[in-house]
Design a protein around this motif. Structure first.
Motif, PDB file in Angstrom:
ATOM      1  N   LEU A 184      -4.098   9.513   7.031  1.00 36.86           N
ATOM      2  CA  LEU A 184      -3.396  10.771   7.303  1.00 36.86           C
ATOM      3  C   LEU A 184      -3.858  11.804   6.278  1.00 36.86           C
TER       4      LEU A 184
ATOM      5  N   TYR B  61      -5.228   2.956   9.342  1.00 34.96           N
ATOM      6  CA  TYR B  61      -4.740   4.328   9.564  1.00 34.96           C
ATOM      7  C   TYR B  61      -5.026   5.214   8.365  1.00 34.96           C
TER       8      TYR B  61
ATOM      9  N   ARG C 292       4.305  -0.044   2.119  1.00 35.36           N
ATOM     10  CA  ARG C 292       5.662   0.411   2.478  1.00 35.36           C
ATOM     11  C   ARG C 292       5.729   0.803   3.958  1.00 35.36           C
TER      12      ARG C 292
ATOM     13  N   LYS D 177       8.294  -0.791   6.549  1.00 38.12           N
ATOM     14  CA  LYS D 177       9.271   0.028   7.283  1.00 38.12           C
ATOM     15  C   LYS D 177       9.103  -0.117   8.801  1.00 38.12           C
TER      16      LYS D 177
ATOM     17  N   ASN E 204      -2.145  -0.296  -2.950  1.00 40.31           N
ATOM     18  CA  ASN E 204      -1.839   0.767  -1.981  1.00 40.31           C
ATOM     19  C   ASN E 204      -0.374   0.657  -1.555  1.00 40.31           C
TER      20      ASN E 204
ATOM     21  N   GLY F  89       4.256  11.417   3.351  1.00 40.32           N
ATOM     22  CA  GLY F  89       5.641  11.364   2.891  1.00 40.32           C
ATOM     23  C   GLY F  89       6.660  11.936   3.859  1.00 40.32           C
TER      24      GLY F  89
ATOM     25  N   GLY G 287       7.138  10.367   6.912  1.00 38.60           N
ATOM     26  CA  GLY G 287       7.451   9.294   7.855  1.00 38.60           C
ATOM     27  C   GLY G 287       6.547   9.258   9.078  1.00 38.60           C
TER      28      GLY G 287
ATOM     29  N   THR H 233       4.762   5.797   9.598  1.00 33.89           N
ATOM     30  CA  THR H 233       5.762   4.793   9.985  1.00 33.89           C
ATOM     31  C   THR H 233       6.128   4.976  11.458  1.00 33.89           C
TER      32      THR H 233
HETATM   33  C1  LIG Z   1      -0.758   5.240   3.727  1.00 36.08           C
HETATM   34  C2  LIG Z   1      -0.424   6.524   4.500  1.00 36.08           C
HETATM   35  C3  LIG Z   1      -1.012   6.444   5.892  1.00 36.08           C
HETATM   36  C4  LIG Z   1       1.094   6.648   4.579  1.00 36.08           C
HETATM   37  O1  LIG Z   1       1.442   7.639   5.545  1.00 36.08           O
HETATM   38  P1  LIG Z   1       2.815   8.473   5.443  1.00 36.08           P
HETATM   39  O2  LIG Z   1       3.044   9.125   6.750  1.00 36.08           O
HETATM   40  O3  LIG Z   1       2.788   9.320   4.225  1.00 36.08           O
HETATM   41  O4  LIG Z   1       3.843   7.287   5.240  1.00 36.08           O
HETATM   42  P2  LIG Z   1       5.433   7.375   5.450  1.00 36.08           P
HETATM   43  O5  LIG Z   1       5.899   8.730   5.046  1.00 36.08           O
HETATM   44  O6  LIG Z   1       5.734   6.892   6.820  1.00 36.08           O
HETATM   45  O7  LIG Z   1       5.941   6.276   4.411  1.00 36.08           O
HETATM   46  C5  LIG Z   1       5.423   6.196   3.090  1.00 36.08           C
HETATM   47  C6  LIG Z   1       6.319   5.331   2.241  1.00 36.08           C
HETATM   48  O8  LIG Z   1       5.581   4.937   1.081  1.00 36.08           O
HETATM   49  C7  LIG Z   1       6.283   5.356  -0.059  1.00 36.08           C
HETATM   50  N1  LIG Z   1       5.281   5.665  -1.083  1.00 36.08           N
HETATM   51  C8  LIG Z   1       4.357   6.645  -1.067  1.00 36.08           C
HETATM   52  N2  LIG Z   1       3.622   6.595  -2.192  1.00 36.08           N
HETATM   53  C9  LIG Z   1       4.102   5.556  -2.919  1.00 36.08           C
HETATM   54  C10 LIG Z   1       3.776   5.006  -4.183  1.00 36.08           C
HETATM   55  N3  LIG Z   1       2.764   5.499  -4.906  1.00 36.08           N
HETATM   56  N4  LIG Z   1       4.502   3.947  -4.619  1.00 36.08           N
HETATM   57  C11 LIG Z   1       5.496   3.425  -3.888  1.00 36.08           C
HETATM   58  N5  LIG Z   1       5.864   3.908  -2.671  1.00 36.08           N
HETATM   59  C12 LIG Z   1       5.159   4.962  -2.210  1.00 36.08           C
HETATM   60  C13 LIG Z   1       7.081   6.551   0.376  1.00 36.08           C
HETATM   61  O9  LIG Z   1       8.123   6.813  -0.517  1.00 36.08           O
HETATM   62  C14 LIG Z   1       7.543   6.068   1.742  1.00 36.08           C
HETATM   63  O10 LIG Z   1       8.563   5.113   1.648  1.00 36.08           O
HETATM   64  P3  LIG Z   1      10.134   5.527   1.788  1.00 36.08           P
HETATM   65  O11 LIG Z   1      10.306   6.148   3.132  1.00 36.08           O
HETATM   66  O12 LIG Z   1      10.839   4.230   1.635  1.00 36.08           O
HETATM   67  O13 LIG Z   1      10.422   6.492   0.672  1.00 36.08           O
HETATM   68  C15 LIG Z   1      -0.990   7.768   3.786  1.00 36.08           C
HETATM   69  O14 LIG Z   1      -0.521   7.765   2.475  1.00 36.08           O
HETATM   70  C16 LIG Z   1      -2.507   7.789   3.769  1.00 36.08           C
HETATM   71  O15 LIG Z   1      -3.150   8.274   4.693  1.00 36.08           O
HETATM   72  N6  LIG Z   1      -3.121   7.257   2.687  1.00 36.08           N
HETATM   73  C17 LIG Z   1      -4.577   7.252   2.563  1.00 36.08           C
HETATM   74  C18 LIG Z   1      -5.254   6.315   3.552  1.00 36.08           C
HETATM   75  C19 LIG Z   1      -4.791   4.884   3.404  1.00 36.08           C
HETATM   76  O16 LIG Z   1      -4.603   4.400   2.295  1.00 36.08           O
HETATM   77  N7  LIG Z   1      -4.622   4.210   4.543  1.00 36.08           N
HETATM   78  C20 LIG Z   1      -4.164   2.833   4.585  1.00 36.08           C
HETATM   79  C21 LIG Z   1      -5.244   1.858   4.282  1.00 36.08           C
HETATM   80  S1  LIG Z   1      -4.622   0.173   4.312  1.00 36.08           S
END
Ligand SMILES: CC(C)(COP(=O)(O)OP(=O)(O)OC[C@H]1O[C@@H](n2cnc3c(N)ncnc32)[C@H](O)[C@@H]1OP(=O)(O)O)[C@@H](O)C(=O)NCCC(=O)NCCS
Length: 176
Positions: A97, A95, A140, A144, A135, A103, A105, A108
């Motif tokens: 975004l 995935y 996380r 979740k 990552n 951030g 949710g 999730t």
């Molecule tokens: C990974 C990704 C999809 C997360 O999507 P998102 O909608 O922001 O995720 P959510 O908001 O549902 O949850 C993120 C959680 O990670 C936590 N988080 C974010 N950055 C963090 C960091 N650097 N260290 C620790 N926790 C972190 C958030 O606090 C949250 O947890 P919480 O609800 O307990 O506070 C998004 O960051 C993304 O697109 N990243 C780039 C692409 C990628 O890496 N894809 C996955 C490849 S395996």
């Protein structure tokens, strides 16, 4: 056949289409920050995004499908979710975004719905994915959504935006 879509509280997932290229390119595919932990480099031009969509659409929808995430109220394209069924009993996913939407949710929410569907579907026993050990946001999200960390796969994937050497990854899954 993998489903033609999913609905969550805030998002619709629908199959990726050729005319999604401009929104994907402008929204996230050319952002180094977004692709840091992915297996591909930032797209340099719309041509790269069009080629990526063509590869997605070349897959059999029984074995692999890429969905785009769009807002239910504004239909804005904000990400993608890739679902694969390499064997009938198990699913793999990936995935991404657009950064302004991190951030909240949203991933999730998406993964929770896909995983719910998966384990409610006869013959599917497992849904899982891997992520780079650095990552933390992705790890996380999987936690979740109820997936369990199964272990560390040493030198599992090349993440070319970090290093040309294969990197360690966490394996996560939900199974019954
Ligand atoms: C990974 C990704 C999809 C997360 O999507 P998102 O909608 O922001 O995720 P959510 O908001 O549902 O949850 C993120 C959680 O990670 C936590 N988080 C974010 N950055 C963090 C960091 N650097 N260290 C620790 N926790 C972190 C958030 O606090 C949250 O947890 P919480 O609800 O307990 O506070 C998004 O960051 C993304 O697109 N990243 C780039 C692409 C990628 O890496 N894809 C996955 C490849 S395996």
């Amino acid at each position: 056949m993998l489903p033609s879509g999913f609905e969550t509280e805030r998002l619709s997932l629908r199959p990726i289409a050729p005319n999604d290229a401009p929104a994907i390119f402008a929204g996230y595919a050319q952002e180094p920050e977004v692709v840091r932990y992915l297996t591909w480099r930032p797209h340099q031009s719309l041509v790269d995004t069009e080629a990526y969509i063509a590869r997605c659409l070349a897959a059999s929808p029984a074995r692999a499908r890429t969905y785009v995430l769009v807002g239910r109220t504004d239909s804005r394209l904000i990400g993608a979710f890739d679902l694969r069924r390499p064997e009938p009993h198990r699913l793999e996913f990936g995935y991404v975004l657009a950064q302004p939407f991190w951030g909240r949710g949203l991933m999730t929410e998406t993964l929770t719905e896909v995983a719910r569907w998966a384990l409610a579907t006869p013959d599917i026993w497992r849904i899982g994915a891997v992520c780079d050990v650095d990552n933390l946001a992705s790890a996380r999200v999987m936690e979740k959504a109820g997936l369990a960390r199964e272990g560390t796969l040493r030198r599992w994937l090349v993440h070319p935006n970090l290093s040309l050497e294969p990197r360690d990854c966490f394996s996560y899954a939900l199974a019954h």
